[in-house]
Design a protein around this motif. Structure first.
Motif, PDB file in Angstrom:
ATOM      1  N   ASP A  50       0.811  -1.215   0.000  1.00  0.00           N
ATOM      2  CA  ASP A  50       0.000   0.000   0.000  1.00  0.00           C
ATOM      3  C   ASP A  50       0.852   1.278   0.000  1.00  0.00           C
ATOM      4  N   LEU A  51       2.142   1.135  -0.224  1.00  0.00           N
ATOM      5  CA  LEU A  51       2.987   2.334  -0.361  1.00  0.00           C
ATOM      6  C   LEU A  51       3.196   2.615  -1.856  1.00  0.00           C
ATOM      7  N   ALA A  52       3.234   3.885  -2.195  1.00  0.00           N
ATOM      8  CA  ALA A  52       3.405   4.249  -3.613  1.00  0.00           C
ATOM      9  C   ALA A  52       4.688   3.640  -4.170  1.00  0.00           C
ATOM     10  N   LYS A  53       4.613   3.228  -5.407  1.00  0.00           N
ATOM     11  CA  LYS A  53       5.765   2.576  -6.041  1.00  0.00           C
ATOM     12  C   LYS A  53       7.015   3.465  -5.987  1.00  0.00           C
ATOM     13  N   SER A  54       6.808   4.760  -6.252  1.00  0.00           N
ATOM     14  CA  SER A  54       7.962   5.679  -6.273  1.00  0.00           C
ATOM     15  C   SER A  54       8.586   5.781  -4.870  1.00  0.00           C
ATOM     16  N   PHE A  55       7.728   5.753  -3.876  1.00  0.00           N
ATOM     17  CA  PHE A  55       8.215   5.839  -2.491  1.00  0.00           C
ATOM     18  C   PHE A  55       8.983   4.567  -2.123  1.00  0.00           C
ATOM     19  N   ARG A  56       8.478   3.428  -2.600  1.00  0.00           N
ATOM     20  CA  ARG A  56       9.161   2.164  -2.331  1.00  0.00           C
ATOM     21  C   ARG A  56      10.558   2.161  -2.955  1.00  0.00           C
ATOM     22  N   THR A  57      10.636   2.712  -4.165  1.00  0.00           N
ATOM     23  CA  THR A  57      11.937   2.765  -4.835  1.00  0.00           C
ATOM     24  C   THR A  57      12.904   3.625  -4.028  1.00  0.00           C
ATOM     25  N   GLN A  58      12.376   4.755  -3.540  1.00  0.00           N
ATOM     26  CA  GLN A  58      13.214   5.633  -2.714  1.00  0.00           C
ATOM     27  C   GLN A  58      13.683   4.902  -1.453  1.00  0.00           C
ATOM     28  N   LEU A  59      12.714   4.238  -0.803  1.00  0.00           N
ATOM     29  CA  LEU A  59      13.032   3.521   0.437  1.00  0.00           C
ATOM     30  C   LEU A  59      14.095   2.462   0.217  1.00  0.00           C
ATOM     31  N   GLU A  60      13.966   1.770  -0.896  1.00  0.00           N
ATOM     32  CA  GLU A  60      14.914   0.694  -1.190  1.00  0.00           C
ATOM     33  C   GLU A  60      16.351   1.180  -1.170  1.00  0.00           C
ATOM     34  N   ASP A  61      16.533   2.422  -1.655  1.00  0.00           N
ATOM     35  CA  ASP A  61      17.884   2.975  -1.667  1.00  0.00           C
ATOM     36  C   ASP A  61      18.326   3.422  -0.281  1.00  0.00           C
ATOM     37  N   LEU A  62      17.361   3.764   0.556  1.00  0.00           N
ATOM     38  CA  LEU A  62      17.694   4.371   1.845  1.00  0.00           C
ATOM     39  C   LEU A  62      17.866   3.377   2.990  1.00  0.00           C
ATOM     40  N   VAL A  63      17.080   2.315   2.978  1.00  0.00           N
ATOM     41  CA  VAL A  63      17.041   1.483   4.182  1.00  0.00           C
ATOM     42  C   VAL A  63      17.515   0.061   3.941  1.00  0.00           C
ATOM     43  N   GLU A  64      17.948  -0.525   5.015  1.00  0.00           N
ATOM     44  CA  GLU A  64      18.338  -1.922   4.999  1.00  0.00           C
ATOM     45  C   GLU A  64      17.600  -2.566   6.174  1.00  0.00           C
ATOM     46  N   ILE A  65      16.757  -3.537   5.880  1.00  0.00           N
ATOM     47  CA  ILE A  65      15.982  -4.160   6.960  1.00  0.00           C
ATOM     48  C   ILE A  65      16.450  -5.598   7.109  1.00  0.00           C
ATOM     49  N   LYS A  66      17.257  -5.834   8.115  1.00  0.00           N
ATOM     50  CA  LYS A  66      17.750  -7.201   8.292  1.00  0.00           C
ATOM     51  C   LYS A  66      18.089  -7.458   9.754  1.00  0.00           C
ATOM     52  N   ALA A  67      18.061  -8.748  10.099  1.00  0.00           N
ATOM     53  CA  ALA A  67      18.366  -9.122  11.480  1.00  0.00           C
ATOM     54  C   ALA A  67      19.871  -9.304  11.641  1.00  0.00           C
ATOM     55  N   LEU A  68      20.324  -9.278  12.887  1.00  0.00           N
ATOM     56  CA  LEU A  68      21.731  -9.574  13.161  1.00  0.00           C
ATOM     57  C   LEU A  68      21.973 -11.060  12.879  1.00  0.00           C
ATOM     58  N   PRO A  69      23.121 -11.412  12.316  1.00  0.00           N
ATOM     59  CA  PRO A  69      23.398 -12.836  12.072  1.00  0.00           C
ATOM     60  C   PRO A  69      23.374 -13.642  13.382  1.00  0.00           C
ATOM     61  N   VAL A  70      22.752 -14.820  13.314  1.00  0.00           N
ATOM     62  CA  VAL A  70      22.638 -15.668  14.506  1.00  0.00           C
ATOM     63  C   VAL A  70      23.830 -16.623  14.569  1.00  0.00           C
ATOM     64  N   ILE A  71      24.568 -16.572  15.669  1.00  0.00           N
ATOM     65  CA  ILE A  71      25.717 -17.483  15.841  1.00  0.00           C
ATOM     66  C   ILE A  71      25.237 -18.801  16.443  1.00  0.00           C
ATOM     67  N   SER A  72      24.333 -18.701  17.451  1.00  0.00           N
ATOM     68  CA  SER A  72      23.755 -19.930  17.985  1.00  0.00           C
ATOM     69  C   SER A  72      22.346 -19.658  18.477  1.00  0.00           C
ATOM     70  N   ASP A  73      21.570 -20.726  18.562  1.00  0.00           N
ATOM     71  CA  ASP A  73      20.147 -20.625  18.916  1.00  0.00           C
ATOM     72  C   ASP A  73      19.816 -21.908  19.678  1.00  0.00           C
ATOM     73  N   GLN A  74      19.576 -21.761  20.986  1.00  0.00           N
ATOM     74  CA  GLN A  74      19.339 -22.967  21.780  1.00  0.00           C
ATOM     75  C   GLN A  74      18.006 -22.860  22.518  1.00  0.00           C
ATOM     76  N   ILE A  75      17.321 -24.005  22.606  1.00  0.00           N
ATOM     77  CA  ILE A  75      16.054 -24.022  23.349  1.00  0.00           C
ATOM     78  C   ILE A  75      16.185 -24.993  24.521  1.00  0.00           C
ATOM     79  N   ALA A  76      15.868 -24.489  25.717  1.00  0.00           N
ATOM     80  CA  ALA A  76      15.952 -25.336  26.913  1.00  0.00           C
ATOM     81  C   ALA A  76      14.667 -26.141  27.070  1.00  0.00           C
ATOM     82  N   LYS A  77      14.699 -27.110  27.955  1.00  0.00           N
ATOM     83  CA  LYS A  77      13.522 -27.967  28.181  1.00  0.00           C
ATOM     84  C   LYS A  77      12.314 -27.146  28.629  1.00  0.00           C
TER      85      LYS A  77
END
Ligand code: SAH
Ligand code: SF4
Length: 356
Positions: free
Chosen positions: A17-44
């Motif tokens: 629902d964002l204007a195409k032109s705005f999306r193009t602008q955003l693409e150049d401006l932002v980076e949306i990503k998580a920090l790399p996961v080194i380990s992921d453990q689940i306890a009982k």
């Protein structure tokens, strides 16, 4: 904000629902990503712990703690910590750097959406999954505590920016009482927080007098107990509930005697508070031991008999989680320790100069 934080979308092109032109602008401006996961453990018991890579050999921890009526995420504010409390594995690693606001809110963003997308990870306890999904409108995380690695009030602006997003209705919409900041007592910043963003406050006390606290929490030499308790009183009128929380890590033969329990009563009597006794989580080389169970109970009883509301924290995720900060310590390049300590000292001095 809603696309990112509420729906967990990282591809700007999907934000339909964002204007195409705005999306193009955003693409150049932002980076949306998580920090790399080194380990992921689940306890009982369902507790889940991630180790996240923040670059240059540094890592931070994040922990998710499911309970019957809530899901709590414990997040980090700094890689390492300059305060250097004797009983803290993070402190022993020295200070590496402040996390950015993006790295802080990114922890909540990642955990919320990964847990939501993978309900199996939270369905270890049957009673739990029903309540959490019903109560929180499909949301998994209902509470955030700034109790991971680092001293949040020594990384003030980024922490406050990230916490504003936690509260924002267009992002996570958490109430002020469900976001808790834990501090070792950075007095000037406690006052700033009271006026900027008065969320729930937990103060790490660990000793009822300056002699002992100077030793356990070196920041006490800069902001002694009298100053700290006065700052707590000033915070109270802005606090989301009518009390503060004090944390007290129970160290065998160090701060767990009856005498100190009585001193603690005198110190806490004038302030509306709850006391949380935390059994020390041992780590190699600390030279410290957890107070025996009976000692913790007697200590708690002395305080309870004096009508100080006192609880003993349950230890969670024992089978996966070593002491907080310990996982990260294992990946840090230890050859840099001396340099890191010098850097930490410098940072401490700069921060204190800024604060005064
Ligand atoms: N720097 C902040 C927040 C992070 S530490 C602070 O000190 O409050 C969060 C809590 O974990 C603090 O109360 C701290 O005292 C406690 N803690 C640190 N190391 C611990 C250990 N080894 N065992 C038990 N509690 C610990
Ligand atoms: Fe830093 Fe908190 Fe650890 Fe002290 S207990 S060294 S303030 S993270």
């Amino acid at each position: 904000m809603r696309w990112i934080h509420q729906r967990g979308v990282s591809d700007v092109n999907q934000m339909s629902d964002l204007a195409k032109s705005f999306r193009t602008q955003l693409e150049d401006l932002v980076e949306i990503k998580a920090l790399p996961v080194i380990s992921d453990q689940i306890a009982k018991d369902g507790t889940r712990k991630w180790l996240l890579d923040v670059g240059e050999g540094n890592a931070v921890e994040m922990v998710y703690i499911p309970e019957e009526d809530r899901g709590t995420l414990c997040i980090s504010s700094q890689a390492g910590c300059a305060v250097n409390c004797t009983f803290c594995s993070t402190g022993k690693q020295g200070f590496s750097r402040n996390l950015t606001a993006a790295e802080i809110i990114g922890q909540l963003w990642y955990a919320e959406h990964i847990l939501r997308a993978d309900p199996k990870s939270i369905r270890r306890i049957d009673a739990y999954d029903k309540t959490i999904l019903e109560h929180h409108d499909g949301r998994v995380i209902s509470n955030v505590v700034m109790m991971g690695m680092g001293e949040p009030l020594l990384n003030y602006e980024p922490v406050v920016t990230a916490m504003r997003l936690m509260l924002d209705d267009n992002a996570y919409g958490l109430s002020r009482r469900r976001v808790t900041l834990s501090t070792s007592g950075v007095v000037p910043m406690m006052d700033r927080l009271a006026s900027d963003l008065p969320i729930a406050l937990a103060v790490s006390l660990h000793a009822p007098n300056d002699t002992l606290r100077n030793e356990l929490v070196p920041l006490n030499r800069k902001h002694p107990l009298k100053e700290l308790m006065a700052a707590c009183q000033r915070y109270l009128p802005s606090a989301p509930r009518d009390f503060l929380t004090f944390e007290y890590c129970m160290l065998d033969g160090v701060n767990d005697s009856d005498k100190l329990a009585y001193e603690l009563i005198a110190l806490l009597r004038p302030i509306k508070c709850k006391l949380n006794l935390i059994p020390f989580n041992p780590f190699p080389g600390s030279g410290l031991k957890q107070s025996p169970r009976h000692r913790i109970e007697s200590f708690a009883k002395i305080l309870q008999d004096a009508k100080i509301v006192t609880t003993v924290r349950k230890t969670r995720g024992d089978d996966i989680a070593a002491a907080c900060g310990q996982l990260a310590g294992d990946v840090v390049d230890r050859t840099n320790l001396a340099q890191r300590e010098m850097q930490a000292q410098l940072e401490r001095e700069i921060t204190w100069m800024k604060n005064n």
